[in-house]
Design an enzyme around this catalytic site. Structure first.
Site, mmCIF file in Angstrom:
data_model
loop_
_atom_site.group_PDB
_atom_site.id
_atom_site.type_symbol
_atom_site.label_atom_id
_atom_site.label_comp_id
_atom_site.label_asym_id
_atom_site.label_seq_id
_atom_site.Cartn_x
_atom_site.Cartn_y
_atom_site.Cartn_z
ATOM 1 N N GLU A 1 -67.954 2.059 36.408
ATOM 2 C CA GLU A 1 -67.679 3.211 36.750
ATOM 3 C C GLU A 1 -66.742 3.173 38.543
ATOM 4 O O GLU A 1 -67.557 2.408 39.093
ATOM 5 C CB GLU A 1 -68.932 4.247 37.024
ATOM 6 N N THR B 1 -66.718 10.127 39.138
ATOM 7 C CA THR B 1 -66.102 8.557 38.853
ATOM 8 C C THR B 1 -65.222 8.789 37.676
ATOM 9 O O THR B 1 -65.242 9.567 36.747
ATOM 10 C CB THR B 1 -67.590 7.860 38.480
ATOM 11 N N ASN C 1 -64.468 6.415 34.611
ATOM 12 C CA ASN C 1 -65.172 5.708 33.499
ATOM 13 C C ASN C 1 -64.078 4.825 32.777
ATOM 14 O O ASN C 1 -62.955 5.462 32.395
ATOM 15 C CB ASN C 1 -65.917 6.116 32.729
#
Length: 185
Positions: free
Chosen positions: A122, A41, A43
């Site tokens: 995310e 992911t 962020n």
């Protein structure tokens, strides 16, 4: 593919969607997406997003995103709370395919499985990157809501649901009402 938690998704965005961000920095998170789940992911600081994002229901969303290199920044290394180092290359290792507009699944919430104390956003970009791009910038949109945030009893159940979220997002983004918004980034 429908689960009890899935909401009905219309054929094109309905208010409050689309919600589009400006370019914001990609920051290091906890490192769990890649390391523990096999689902990396990106962020982003929630405070840098449009205020309406903080008002969204927690859960999983889908949309499009575009990553760009952050120019005129020095590379750096930061340390995560667990001691692991993160190399900020500011996107200098991205290739042309990485810089295209790409599909994304977004998690907004507290990640109850991990008992986060702060609300996060995310992004799992549906694309295979050859390297990290911490310090790069990303612009994205929220086009629809897939499901609410859930607490999981096992990591495998969490991973399975994320994979289902990805399939739902890919399917919906092919609809003309969503596909046309790819060109707005």
């Amino acid at each position: 593919m429908t689960r009890h938690c899935d909401v009905s998704i219309p054929d094109s965005p309905e208010p409050p969607f689309p919600i589009t961000t400006s370019f914001v920095d990609v920051i290091a998170g906890f490192g769990r997406g890649s390391a523990e789940l096999g689902i990396p992911t990106a962020n982003v600081p929630i405070d840098d997003l449009p205020k309406i994002v903080e008002q969204l229901d927690t859960g999983v969303y889908f949309g499009w995103c575009k990553v760009r290199m952050a120019k005129d920044r020095d590379t750096k290394v930061e340390q995560r709370p667990d001691g692991r180092e993160v190399q900020y290359n500011n996107g200098t290792l991205l290739n042309d395919e990485d810089l295209a507009v790409l599909p994304v699944v977004l998690s907004v919430g507290w990640n109850p499985f991990y008992q986060n104390k702060n609300k996060t956003v995310e992004l799992h970009i549906i694309h295979k990157f050859s390297d990290n791009f911490y310090g790069a910038q990303i612009k994205f949109n929220f086009l629809g809501y897939i499901r609410p945030e859930l607490d999981y009893t096992t990591k495998d159940a969490l991973i399975a649901d994320i994979h289902t979220d990805i399939e739902i997002a890919k399917e919906k983004l092919q609809l003309p009402g969503y596909r046309k918004l790819k060109d707005t980034l």
